[in-house]
Design a protein around this motif. Structure first.
Motif, PDB file in Angstrom:
ATOM      1  N   THR A   1       4.274   4.201  -0.428  1.00  0.00           N
ATOM      2  CA  THR A   1       5.438   3.431  -0.859  1.00  0.00           C
ATOM      3  C   THR A   1       5.692   2.230   0.046  1.00  0.00           C
ATOM      4  O   THR A   1       6.459   1.348  -0.320  1.00  0.00           O
ATOM      5  CB  THR A   1       6.700   4.306  -0.893  1.00  0.00           C
ATOM      6  OG1 THR A   1       6.931   4.849   0.414  1.00  0.00           O
ATOM      7  CG2 THR A   1       6.538   5.450  -1.891  1.00  0.00           C
TER       8      THR A   1
ATOM      9  N   ASP B   1      12.862   1.112   1.322  1.00  0.00           N
ATOM     10  CA  ASP B   1      12.097   2.161   0.648  1.00  0.00           C
ATOM     11  C   ASP B   1      12.999   3.118  -0.127  1.00  0.00           C
ATOM     12  O   ASP B   1      12.580   3.719  -1.117  1.00  0.00           O
ATOM     13  CB  ASP B   1      11.265   2.924   1.685  1.00  0.00           C
ATOM     14  CG  ASP B   1      10.280   3.882   1.056  1.00  0.00           C
ATOM     15  OD1 ASP B   1       9.696   3.546   0.007  1.00  0.00           O
ATOM     16  OD2 ASP B   1      10.087   4.986   1.607  1.00  0.00           O
TER      17      ASP B   1
ATOM     18  N   LEU C   1       6.926  -0.985 -11.393  1.00  0.00           N
ATOM     19  CA  LEU C   1       7.485  -0.575 -10.110  1.00  0.00           C
ATOM     20  C   LEU C   1       8.566  -1.556  -9.655  1.00  0.00           C
ATOM     21  O   LEU C   1       8.522  -2.744  -9.978  1.00  0.00           O
ATOM     22  CB  LEU C   1       6.391  -0.518  -9.047  1.00  0.00           C
ATOM     23  CG  LEU C   1       5.191   0.397  -9.315  1.00  0.00           C
ATOM     24  CD1 LEU C   1       4.252   0.403  -8.116  1.00  0.00           C
ATOM     25  CD2 LEU C   1       5.629   1.810  -9.646  1.00  0.00           C
TER      26      LEU C   1
ATOM     27  N   HIS D   1      13.470   1.230  -3.566  1.00  0.00           N
ATOM     28  CA  HIS D   1      12.346   0.564  -4.230  1.00  0.00           C
ATOM     29  C   HIS D   1      11.136   1.487  -4.273  1.00  0.00           C
ATOM     30  O   HIS D   1      10.964   2.349  -3.404  1.00  0.00           O
ATOM     31  CB  HIS D   1      11.973  -0.723  -3.484  1.00  0.00           C
ATOM     32  CG  HIS D   1      13.047  -1.760  -3.487  1.00  0.00           C
ATOM     33  ND1 HIS D   1      14.096  -1.741  -2.595  1.00  0.00           N
ATOM     34  CD2 HIS D   1      13.248  -2.854  -4.296  1.00  0.00           C
ATOM     35  CE1 HIS D   1      14.888  -2.772  -2.833  1.00  0.00           C
ATOM     36  NE2 HIS D   1      14.404  -3.456  -3.854  1.00  0.00           N
ATOM     37  N   ASP D   2      10.294   1.274  -5.279  1.00  0.00           N
ATOM     38  CA  ASP D   2       9.061   2.057  -5.384  1.00  0.00           C
ATOM     39  C   ASP D   2       8.004   1.606  -4.390  1.00  0.00           C
ATOM     40  O   ASP D   2       7.180   2.399  -3.947  1.00  0.00           O
ATOM     41  CB  ASP D   2       8.479   1.938  -6.802  1.00  0.00           C
ATOM     42  CG  ASP D   2       9.412   2.473  -7.866  1.00  0.00           C
ATOM     43  OD1 ASP D   2      10.002   3.547  -7.650  1.00  0.00           O
ATOM     44  OD2 ASP D   2       9.570   1.803  -8.907  1.00  0.00           O
ATOM     45  N   LEU D   3       8.010   0.312  -4.061  1.00  0.00           N
ATOM     46  CA  LEU D   3       7.007  -0.251  -3.162  1.00  0.00           C
ATOM     47  C   LEU D   3       7.654  -1.284  -2.260  1.00  0.00           C
ATOM     48  O   LEU D   3       8.370  -2.170  -2.740  1.00  0.00           O
ATOM     49  CB  LEU D   3       5.874  -0.906  -3.970  1.00  0.00           C
ATOM     50  CG  LEU D   3       4.764  -1.600  -3.182  1.00  0.00           C
ATOM     51  CD1 LEU D   3       3.987  -0.601  -2.327  1.00  0.00           C
ATOM     52  CD2 LEU D   3       3.810  -2.338  -4.123  1.00  0.00           C
TER      53      LEU D   3
END
Length: 239
Positions: free
Chosen positions: A2, A101, A31, A104-106
């Motif tokens: 991630t 993080d 994402l 967010h996904d990435l």
């Protein structure tokens, strides 16, 4: 994964545009993406920095954050010292990345210059932040002569610190590559011991954002949420 650190083998090799391409491909795959620039150097207080450039190219849904900004285009440690401003610590980078993080996904953390550029007077670098985060590192490399040595040294420096060199992307693939560039496509993975994950065409940062977002996934392989094919690219450019 991630959190992904993005480091160049040097400066002016397409690291920011590659970061934007990775953000674009991940966003296109559904994402949510954040981009963190720990130390921005060489821009004024009201000028857009690298994180803002990534958001401009990748789209408004990308969260862009910058931790520190120094006016002179120097290594972060030198720029902070000369400006009298506080340097960035690896712990501050790790804390900011962990916070992003959570929502967010990435999270993409873009370094300044090469992997071992100093952030502060203690000699801390992007690698120290990666170690705190236990995050893999994507290496952005130039295409031409000299890239095998620089990329291999970067990968070896990561492994020596028990970090993972996740892959390499050619940050500025020329429209008319010379013999060294074409040979390096096959030699980079063997020399550095990391997979080739994409090639971003030279000048891509000058595309209109809509064009950039359409094309970016075709420059990156599946591990970066793109459709780029290493075997097909090698066949096209084999010497």
């Amino acid at each position: 994964m991630t959190i992904l650190m993005i480091s160049g083998t040097g400066t002016e090799i397409g690291k920011t545009v590659t970061t934007a391409a990775v953000a674009t491909a991940a966003t296109a795959a559904g994402l949510t993406v954040a981009v963190l620039k720990p130390a921005q150097t060489g821009v004024g207080p009201d000028e857009p920095g690298d994180a803002a450039e990534v958001a401009r190219l990748a789209g408004p849904s990308v969260t862009a954050e910058e931790l520190a900004r120094y006016p002179e285009p120097l290594a972060p440690d030198t720029a902070a010292r000369r400006s009298g401003l506080t340097p960035v610590s690896p712990r501050a980078v790790a804390e900011a990345a962990h916070r992003l993080d959570l929502s967010h996904d990435l999270v993409l953390v873009e370094g300044a210059g090469g992997l071992l550029v100093r952030f502060d007077e203690e000699g801390n670098t992007l690698a120290d932040a990666a170690r705190l985060l236990d995050a893999p590192v994507l290496i952005v490399a130039p295409a031409g002569l000299g890239t095998l040595n620089a990329t291999t040294l970067t990968a070896e420096a990561l492994r020596a610190r028990s970090l993972t060199p996740w892959g390499v992307v050619v940050g500025s693939w020329p429209a008319d590559p010379d013999l060294a560039s074409r040979c390096n496509l096959a030699d980079l993975p063997k020399s550095a011991g990391v997979p080739l994950m994409g090639a971003v065409p030279q000048g891509s940062g000058a595309l209109a954002p809509a064009e950039f977002r359409t094309a970016a996934p075709t420059w990156l392989g599946p591990m970066l949420h793109g459709t780029w094919s290493e075997p097909e690219f090698l066949r096209t450019w084999q010497p």
